[in-house]
Motif scaffolding. Structure first.
Motif, PDB file in Angstrom:
ATOM      1  N   ILE A 267       0.847  -1.194   0.000  1.00  0.00           N
ATOM      2  CA  ILE A 267       0.000   0.000   0.000  1.00  0.00           C
ATOM      3  C   ILE A 267       0.882   1.243   0.000  1.00  0.00           C
ATOM      4  O   ILE A 267       1.732   1.412   0.875  1.00  0.00           O
ATOM      5  N   ALA A 268       0.694   2.110  -0.972  1.00  0.00           N
ATOM      6  CA  ALA A 268       1.437   3.369  -1.021  1.00  0.00           C
ATOM      7  C   ALA A 268       0.796   4.422  -0.123  1.00  0.00           C
ATOM      8  O   ALA A 268       1.470   5.105   0.642  1.00  0.00           O
ATOM      9  N   ILE A 269      -0.529   4.557  -0.233  1.00  0.00           N
ATOM     10  CA  ILE A 269      -1.271   5.514   0.591  1.00  0.00           C
ATOM     11  C   ILE A 269      -2.460   4.791   1.200  1.00  0.00           C
ATOM     12  O   ILE A 269      -3.209   4.101   0.499  1.00  0.00           O
TER      13      ILE A 269
ATOM     14  N   GLN B 209       3.782   4.768   6.855  1.00  0.00           N
ATOM     15  CA  GLN B 209       3.998   5.618   8.020  1.00  0.00           C
ATOM     16  C   GLN B 209       2.900   6.678   8.114  1.00  0.00           C
ATOM     17  O   GLN B 209       2.500   7.227   7.090  1.00  0.00           O
ATOM     18  N   PRO B 210       2.432   6.979   9.328  1.00  0.00           N
ATOM     19  CA  PRO B 210       1.444   8.047   9.468  1.00  0.00           C
ATOM     20  C   PRO B 210       1.971   9.354   8.888  1.00  0.00           C
ATOM     21  O   PRO B 210       3.110   9.753   9.169  1.00  0.00           O
TER      22      PRO B 210
ATOM     23  N   ALA C 176      -6.522  15.977   0.692  1.00  0.00           N
ATOM     24  CA  ALA C 176      -6.410  15.347   2.011  1.00  0.00           C
ATOM     25  C   ALA C 176      -5.326  14.271   2.002  1.00  0.00           C
ATOM     26  O   ALA C 176      -4.518  14.163   2.936  1.00  0.00           O
ATOM     27  N   LEU C 177      -5.284  13.471   0.919  1.00  0.00           N
ATOM     28  CA  LEU C 177      -4.263  12.425   0.817  1.00  0.00           C
ATOM     29  C   LEU C 177      -2.862  13.025   0.719  1.00  0.00           C
ATOM     30  O   LEU C 177      -1.886  12.423   1.182  1.00  0.00           O
ATOM     31  N   ALA C 178      -2.764  14.221   0.118  1.00  0.00           N
ATOM     32  CA  ALA C 178      -1.473  14.882  -0.026  1.00  0.00           C
ATOM     33  C   ALA C 178      -1.034  15.590   1.246  1.00  0.00           C
ATOM     34  O   ALA C 178       0.119  16.027   1.352  1.00  0.00           O
ATOM     35  N   GLY C 179      -1.958  15.723   2.203  1.00  0.00           N
ATOM     36  CA  GLY C 179      -1.620  16.401   3.445  1.00  0.00           C
ATOM     37  C   GLY C 179      -1.657  17.909   3.360  1.00  0.00           C
ATOM     38  O   GLY C 179      -1.086  18.598   4.219  1.00  0.00           O
ATOM     39  N   VAL C 180      -2.309  18.456   2.339  1.00  0.00           N
ATOM     40  CA  VAL C 180      -2.380  19.913   2.179  1.00  0.00           C
ATOM     41  C   VAL C 180      -3.746  20.455   2.588  1.00  0.00           C
ATOM     42  O   VAL C 180      -4.004  21.638   2.405  1.00  0.00           O
ATOM     43  N   LEU C 181      -4.618  19.609   3.137  1.00  0.00           N
ATOM     44  CA  LEU C 181      -5.942  20.039   3.579  1.00  0.00           C
ATOM     45  C   LEU C 181      -6.220  19.434   4.952  1.00  0.00           C
ATOM     46  O   LEU C 181      -6.079  18.220   5.131  1.00  0.00           O
ATOM     47  N   PRO C 182      -6.600  20.253   5.934  1.00  0.00           N
ATOM     48  CA  PRO C 182      -6.933  19.694   7.256  1.00  0.00           C
ATOM     49  C   PRO C 182      -8.100  18.710   7.154  1.00  0.00           C
ATOM     50  O   PRO C 182      -9.045  18.927   6.403  1.00  0.00           O
ATOM     51  N   HIS C 183      -8.015  17.648   7.922  1.00  0.00           N
ATOM     52  CA  HIS C 183      -9.058  16.619   7.885  1.00  0.00           C
ATOM     53  C   HIS C 183      -9.001  15.807   9.164  1.00  0.00           C
ATOM     54  O   HIS C 183      -8.001  15.820   9.898  1.00  0.00           O
ATOM     55  N   SER C 184     -10.045  15.079   9.428  1.00  0.00           N
ATOM     56  CA  SER C 184     -10.032  14.100  10.509  1.00  0.00           C
ATOM     57  C   SER C 184      -9.727  12.737   9.916  1.00  0.00           C
ATOM     58  O   SER C 184      -9.797  12.532   8.701  1.00  0.00           O
ATOM     59  N   GLY C 185      -9.399  11.768  10.770  1.00  0.00           N
ATOM     60  CA  GLY C 185      -8.989  10.463  10.284  1.00  0.00           C
ATOM     61  C   GLY C 185      -7.489  10.422  10.058  1.00  0.00           C
ATOM     62  O   GLY C 185      -6.757  11.378  10.376  1.00  0.00           O
ATOM     63  N   GLN C 186      -7.010   9.328   9.527  1.00  0.00           N
ATOM     64  CA  GLN C 186      -5.561   9.141   9.378  1.00  0.00           C
ATOM     65  C   GLN C 186      -5.187   8.795   7.945  1.00  0.00           C
ATOM     66  O   GLN C 186      -5.886   8.028   7.277  1.00  0.00           O
ATOM     67  N   VAL C 187      -4.070   9.364   7.487  1.00  0.00           N
ATOM     68  CA  VAL C 187      -3.489   9.034   6.187  1.00  0.00           C
ATOM     69  C   VAL C 187      -2.091   8.494   6.423  1.00  0.00           C
ATOM     70  O   VAL C 187      -1.311   9.085   7.188  1.00  0.00           O
ATOM     71  N   THR C 188      -1.776   7.366   5.797  1.00  0.00           N
ATOM     72  CA  THR C 188      -0.427   6.820   5.875  1.00  0.00           C
ATOM     73  C   THR C 188       0.241   6.919   4.510  1.00  0.00           C
ATOM     74  O   THR C 188      -0.402   6.747   3.480  1.00  0.00           O
ATOM     75  N   LEU C 189       1.533   7.204   4.520  1.00  0.00           N
ATOM     76  CA  LEU C 189       2.337   7.289   3.297  1.00  0.00           C
ATOM     77  C   LEU C 189       3.447   6.263   3.381  1.00  0.00           C
ATOM     78  O   LEU C 189       4.293   6.334   4.287  1.00  0.00           O
TER      79      LEU C 189
ATOM     80  N   GLU D   9      11.060  15.130   4.456  1.00  0.00           N
ATOM     81  CA  GLU D   9      10.953  13.734   4.055  1.00  0.00           C
ATOM     82  C   GLU D   9       9.660  13.490   3.293  1.00  0.00           C
ATOM     83  O   GLU D   9       9.635  12.770   2.279  1.00  0.00           O
ATOM     84  N   ARG D  10       8.575  14.073   3.772  1.00  0.00           N
ATOM     85  CA  ARG D  10       7.303  13.931   3.067  1.00  0.00           C
ATOM     86  C   ARG D  10       7.401  14.516   1.657  1.00  0.00           C
ATOM     87  O   ARG D  10       6.910  13.930   0.688  1.00  0.00           O
TER      88      ARG D  10
END
Length: 463
Positions: free
Chosen positions: A11-13, A77-78, A61-74, A86-87
Motif C-alpha cells: 500500500i502506497a497511501i 507511516q502516518p 487530504a491524501l497529499a496532506g495539504v488540507l486539514p481533515h479528521s482520520g488518518q493518512v499513511t504514506l 521527508e514527506r
C-alpha cells in the motif's frame, strides 16, 4: 463500497475514516464523509466522479495539504509523523489550476521540484540538474527552458508544472486534473510518462474528468457526494457499471481496439409537430386482431425510473383477474421487506429475492454470481412448469450484464416455455437478442430525478 484489489500488493497511501469540510463559520460545509481506502503501490489509480463529488478535496487530504479528521499513511507511516522535508521527497503534488511567478524561467520553475533535496541556500547539485533536464524532456518542455513562464500558453504552462512535479522524483505522485489545457497529442505524452513511472515502481494517483483517459489506469476510484462508491480494476464490468451509474446513465463504457472508452449518451428530443385541428374520420381502416391469444414476453428497460414498478402493476392486474403470478427479484435479498413485499404478502402473491444487492456492496462477487445462477434455476423451473399465468423476472438484466446467467439459457427457456405463460423481464441494457424475441418492449427514459435536487429516498416511493 466494493473493492477489487490485489490483497498482496503493498500500500502506497492508506486512508482511514477521512472527513473534511470547506469554508468557515456559517459557510462551513462537510465535503468528505468517512472515507477509507487503500492505494496500491506501483500502480496508477484514477479518481473520477461528477462535479462536486469531492475528488479534488480527497486528493488534497491524501497529499496532506488540507486539514481533515482520520488518518493518512504514506508508504506505511502516518503522514503527520513524517518530517516535512521527508514527506516532500516521498510525495510530489500537482494541484489544480496551480500558478507560479510569471517572471521565472521554465528551468527555474522545474528546479523548484528539487528543493526537498537541497540544503538551505545550497546551489543545485549535478543530480538536481540531471533530474530537471529529464523532467523537462519528458514533458517536451526542454526546448523553451530559458523562456519566462508568463510567455507560455496554458497548455505549455501545465507541462512545465508537471515537469516540476516529476523533478521531485518522488515515490508517490498525486495529480489533480493534470490534463487541463493539454491537447490530445500532449495528453498521450502524459499517458506515456505515467506508464513509465509505474514501470519504475512508482505510484500515481490522478483526478481526471477525461473518463476515457481515466479508464487507462490500473484501478479506478468512483466518488459521489463526498463518498467512495466503488474501487476496482478499470477493466472490470463492475467498475464500468459503477461508473455509468454515478453519471446517471449519461455515459456508457465500450471496448475499442483492446481499450475501454466512455462515450456520452445524448437523448435527442423528438420534434413536436404543430398543433392541428383534425377532422373526425369518416372512413378508416379498423385493425382486427386475427391471431390467437398467447403468453407474451414483455421487457421494461432503459435508465429511467419505473421499470420494476410497471412490472408489479402488471402482476397486480393479473392477480386481480384471479391469475397465478410469481415474482422473482434478482437484486433484492431474500429477507427484503420493501413496500412490494408487504403488499404482495397481504394479497397472497409469492415474491422471492434471489440476490445480494449491488455488485459494489458485494463482499464476494463469485458468491453473488452463484446466487444469480441458483435463482435462475428456480425461475426457469417455474416458467417451464406452466402453473403460473405470469412470471416476473425483476432486474434480471443485472446478472445478465455480468455474465452470471448465460443469455442463451434464458432465450431457450423463453422459446420453449408453455404457450400460455407470460414473462415480464426488467432492467437496464436489455440485450438485443432478448429485445428481438420479445413481444412488447418499453424503454424508460430519465428526464428528471428528485435525487438531483437532494431529496433522499422515501418509503413508499423508492422502497
Amino acid at each position: 463500497m466494493s473493492k477489487d484489489l490485489n490483497s498482496t500488493a503493498s500500500i502506497a497511501i492508506g486512508a482511514q475514516s477521512i472527513a473534511a469540510s470547506l469554508g468557515h463559520g456559517l459557510q462551513k460545509q462537510a465535503v468528505l464523509h468517512d472515507i477509507s481506502l487503500d492505494i496500491a503501490a506501483a500502480r496508477w489509480t484514477s479518481i473520477v466522479g461528477p462535479n462536486g463529488a469531492g475528488k479534488s478535496t480527497l486528493l488534497r487530504a491524501l497529499a496532506g495539504v488540507l486539514p481533515h479528521s482520520g488518518q493518512v499513511t504514506l508508504l506505511g507511516q502516518p503522514m503527520q509523523d513524517l518530517p516535512h522535508r521527508e514527506r516532500a521527497r516521498q510525495l510530489a503534488w500537482l494541484g489544480q489550476n496551480e500558478t507560479s511567478a510569471d517572471d521565472l524561467t521554465v528551468w527555474d520553475v522545474a528546479m523548484l521540484g528539487r528543493l526537498p533535496h537541497q540544503a538551505w541556500l545550497a546551489p543545485p547539485s549535478a543530480a538536481d540538474h540531471a533530474a530537471v533536464e529529464q523532467a523537462l524532456r519528458a514533458t517536451r518542455a526542454w526546448d523553451w527552458r530559458q523562456r519566462a513562464l508568463g510567455q507560455l500558453s496554458g497548455g505549455e504552462r501545465q507541462r512545465v508544472l508537471l515537469a516540476r512535479a516529476l523533478a521531485v522524483q518522488a515515490q508517490v505522485l498525486l495529480m489533480d486534473e493534470p490534463l487541463a489545457n493539454l491537447d490530445p497529442p500532449h495528453q498521450a505524452d502524459w499517458l506515456d510518462v505515467v506508464r513509465a513511472l509505474v514501470a519504475e515502481g512508482k505510484t500515481v494517483v490522478s483526478v481526471l474528468h477525461e473518463i476515457t483517459m481515466a479508464l487507462q489506469a490500473d484501478t479506478m476510484v468512483v466518488m459521489a457526494a463526498g463518498r467512495v462508491t466503488h474501487q476496482g480494476a478499470c477493466a472490470d464490468l463492475a467498475t464500468h457499471r459503477a461508473l455509468e451509474d454515478v453519471f446517471d446513465g449519461r455515459l456508457a463504457v465500450h471496448p475499442l481496439q483492446g481499450q475501454w472508452i466512455a462515450l456520452p449518451k445524448v437523448n435527442t428530443p423528438a420534434k413536436k409537430a404543430p398543433m392541428q385541428i383534425e377532422t373526425p374520420p369518416v372512413d378508416y381502416e379498423r385493425v382486427v386482431p386475427t391471431a390467437e391469444r398467447r403468453g407474451l414476453i414483455m421487457i421494461n428497460t432503459g435508465h429511467g425510473k419505473g421499470k420494476s414498478t410497471a412490472a408489479f402493476g402488471l402482476a397486480l392486474r393479473a392477480h386481480g383477474r384471479g391469475k397465478a403470478v410469481k415474482v422473482y427479484q434478482f437484486m433484492k435479498v431474500p429477507t427484503a421487506r420493501f413496500g412490494e413485499h408487504r403488499l404482495f404478502e397481504q394479497l397472497g402473491i409469492p415474491i422471492e429475492g434471489l440476490g445480494d444487492g449491488f455488485s459494489w456492496k458485494s463482499r464476494d462477487l463469485d458468491h453473488s454470481a452463484q446466487l444469480a445462477l441458483d435463482g435462475w434455476a428456480k425461475a426457469e423451473a417455474t416458467i417451464r412448469a406452466g402453473e403460473h399465468f405470469m412470471v416476473v423476472l425483476d432486474e434480471i438484466m443485472y446478472p445478465l450484464r455480468y455474465g452470471w446467467i448465460p443469455l442463451e439459457a434464458i432465450l431457450t427457456c423463453l422459446r420453449e416455455r408453455p404457450p400460455h405463460v407470460h414473462v415480464v423481464l426488467t432492467g437496464r441494457n436489455a440485450p438485443n437478442e432478448l429485445v428481438e424475441l420479445a413481444d412488447t418492449v418499453t424503454e424508460m427514459t430519465l428526464i428528471k430525478h428528485h435525487f438531483k435536487a437532494g431529496v433522499p429516498a422515501q418509503r413508499g416511493i423508492e422502497d
